[in-house]
Design an enzyme around this catalytic site. Structure first.
Site, short mmCIF file in Angstrom:
data_model
loop_
_atom_site.label_atom_id
_atom_site.label_comp_id
_atom_site.label_asym_id
_atom_site.label_seq_id
_atom_site.Cartn_x
_atom_site.Cartn_y
_atom_site.Cartn_z
N ARG A 126 7.49 6.11 6.07
CA ARG A 126 6.42 5.41 6.61
C ARG A 126 6.51 4.81 8.00
O ARG A 126 7.84 4.60 8.57
CB ARG A 126 6.26 4.05 5.74
CG ARG A 126 6.08 4.53 4.09
CD ARG A 126 6.32 2.89 3.23
NE ARG A 126 5.84 3.27 1.59
CZ ARG A 126 6.97 3.75 1.06
NH1 ARG A 126 8.25 3.56 1.27
NH2 ARG A 126 6.75 3.84 -0.30
N LYS A 148 12.76 -4.27 -2.51
CA LYS A 148 12.76 -5.50 -3.15
C LYS A 148 13.72 -5.21 -4.60
O LYS A 148 13.65 -3.83 -4.95
CB LYS A 148 11.33 -5.82 -3.79
CG LYS A 148 10.42 -4.83 -4.45
CD LYS A 148 9.03 -5.07 -4.77
CE LYS A 148 8.07 -4.04 -5.21
NZ LYS A 148 6.76 -4.36 -5.41
N HIS A 214 0.41 8.14 8.40
CA HIS A 214 0.64 8.36 6.75
C HIS A 214 0.38 9.83 6.45
O HIS A 214 0.89 10.54 5.62
CB HIS A 214 -0.34 7.42 5.90
CG HIS A 214 0.66 7.09 4.79
ND1 HIS A 214 1.80 6.29 4.73
CD2 HIS A 214 0.42 7.49 3.62
CE1 HIS A 214 2.15 6.01 3.70
NE2 HIS A 214 1.43 6.77 2.76
N ARG A 217 3.44 11.63 6.36
CA ARG A 217 4.02 11.55 5.07
C ARG A 217 3.53 12.53 4.29
O ARG A 217 4.53 12.85 3.43
CB ARG A 217 4.18 10.06 4.89
CG ARG A 217 5.04 9.59 3.68
CD ARG A 217 5.06 8.25 3.74
NE ARG A 217 4.85 7.52 2.34
CZ ARG A 217 6.22 7.48 1.60
NH1 ARG A 217 7.35 7.81 2.30
NH2 ARG A 217 6.28 6.89 0.40
N HIS A 240 9.31 6.34 -4.01
CA HIS A 240 7.91 5.73 -5.14
C HIS A 240 8.64 5.26 -6.28
O HIS A 240 9.97 5.92 -7.01
CB HIS A 240 7.43 7.00 -5.58
CG HIS A 240 6.39 7.43 -4.51
ND1 HIS A 240 5.88 8.93 -4.67
CD2 HIS A 240 5.83 7.08 -3.45
CE1 HIS A 240 5.37 9.17 -3.41
NE2 HIS A 240 5.16 8.01 -2.64
N TYR A 249 0.86 14.92 -4.84
CA TYR A 249 1.19 15.99 -3.98
C TYR A 249 1.34 17.28 -4.61
O TYR A 249 1.50 18.42 -4.03
CB TYR A 249 2.81 15.77 -3.32
CG TYR A 249 2.47 14.49 -2.35
CD1 TYR A 249 1.73 14.25 -1.41
CD2 TYR A 249 3.18 13.09 -2.87
CE1 TYR A 249 1.58 13.43 -0.53
CE2 TYR A 249 3.23 12.24 -2.01
CZ TYR A 249 2.33 12.08 -0.87
OH TYR A 249 2.09 11.05 -0.20
#
Length: 267
Positions: A126, A148, A214, A217, A240, A249
């Protein structure tokens, strides 16, 4: 209160862009409503539905729900809106345009921007992660992102790209610090990258709608699956949380669908 909420978000190791987006949503809510109650929350949601796309609406709702958790008012949480899943990928740069752009940047001496495009497309990073890459990461061959929940995602820098980068860095006499710098020698901003890519799209007569961070990406993911059909590995590389996010994708871009229709349907 704002400072306390920001500290609360940082404790969850959230990305800077996410923190900014969450703080913006809370400021927006309080600019419209003084009190946090169910009526005002629903009024805010209605306003979002009238003025924004589903993806933006749900981001704001996530922010407000996180704010409610911070306030210990989880009972007031509001539901997200349903997003209609597209059957195609939108605004993805084609391999032809990607190769054209990187080759033109290199030929015209825009070496740093050649590498910006290469890193975006060859690592799947990113743009918020790209600006964090340092010269030391090139030497190591990877860059660890701490997400996180204590999760670590490793962004690998391919061998060929590492070797090219080392040659460039040697010419620049650089052996440490952030990889991509602005004209003042400081770490480049995500906004600066997005704007400059748009400028180059216009300069080289490419569609600006597909030349944004993006998009590269997306190109990384499409190319990876075409050459190594392992969607589980791709999900890990992309960071992800759900493999369902990665499944998009497997679909073709709208341009690819158009080309197939034009070629196949002749009746």
């Amino acid at each position: 209160m704002k400072e306390d909420f920001e500290a609360f978000l940082r404790q969850g190791n959230m990305a800077e862009n996410t923190i900014s987006a969450y703080l913006y949503a809370v400021r927006e809510f309080h600019s419209l409503h003084k009190e946090v109650n169910k009526r005002n929350l629903l009024l805010y949601k209605t306003r979002l539905i009238e003025t924004h796309k589903p993806k933006t609406i749900n981001l704001r709702i996530q922010a407000i729900n996180k704010y409610l958790t911070f306030l210990k008012k989880e009972r007031l949480r509001i539901k997200s809106v349903k997003v209609q899943q597209r059957t195609y990928l939108e605004n993805v740069i084609s391999n032809a345009d990607y190769n054209f752009l990187k080759n033109k940047l290199k030929k015209d001496g825009h070496t740093e921007w050649y590498f910006v495009v290469r890193y975006l497309a060859a690592t799947g990073t990113r743009v918020s992660e790209l600006v964090q890459i340092k010269v030391e990461h090139v030497a190591a061959g990877y860059f660890d992102i701490y997400a996180k929940g204590g999760k670590v995602r490793r962004i690998f820098i391919p061998k060929k790209l590492r070797e090219e980068t080392r040659v460039w860095l040697k010419e620049q006499q650089r052996d440490s610090g952030y990889l991509f710098l602005n004209r003042f020698g400081e770490k480049i901003t995500t906004r600066g990258i997005a704007q400059q890519l748009k400028n180059y799209a216009i300069k080289y007569k490419l569609n600006p709608a597909v030349v944004y961070p993006h998009s590269f990406r997306h190109r990384f993911a499409k190319n990876f699956l075409e050459r190594f059909n392992d969607i589980s590995l791709l999900a890990d590389l992309m960071g992800h949380e759900s493999i369902e996010t990665t499944r998009i994708y497997l679909r073709r871009s709208s341009m690819e669908q158009q080309e197939i229709v034009d070629r196949i349907i002749t009746w």
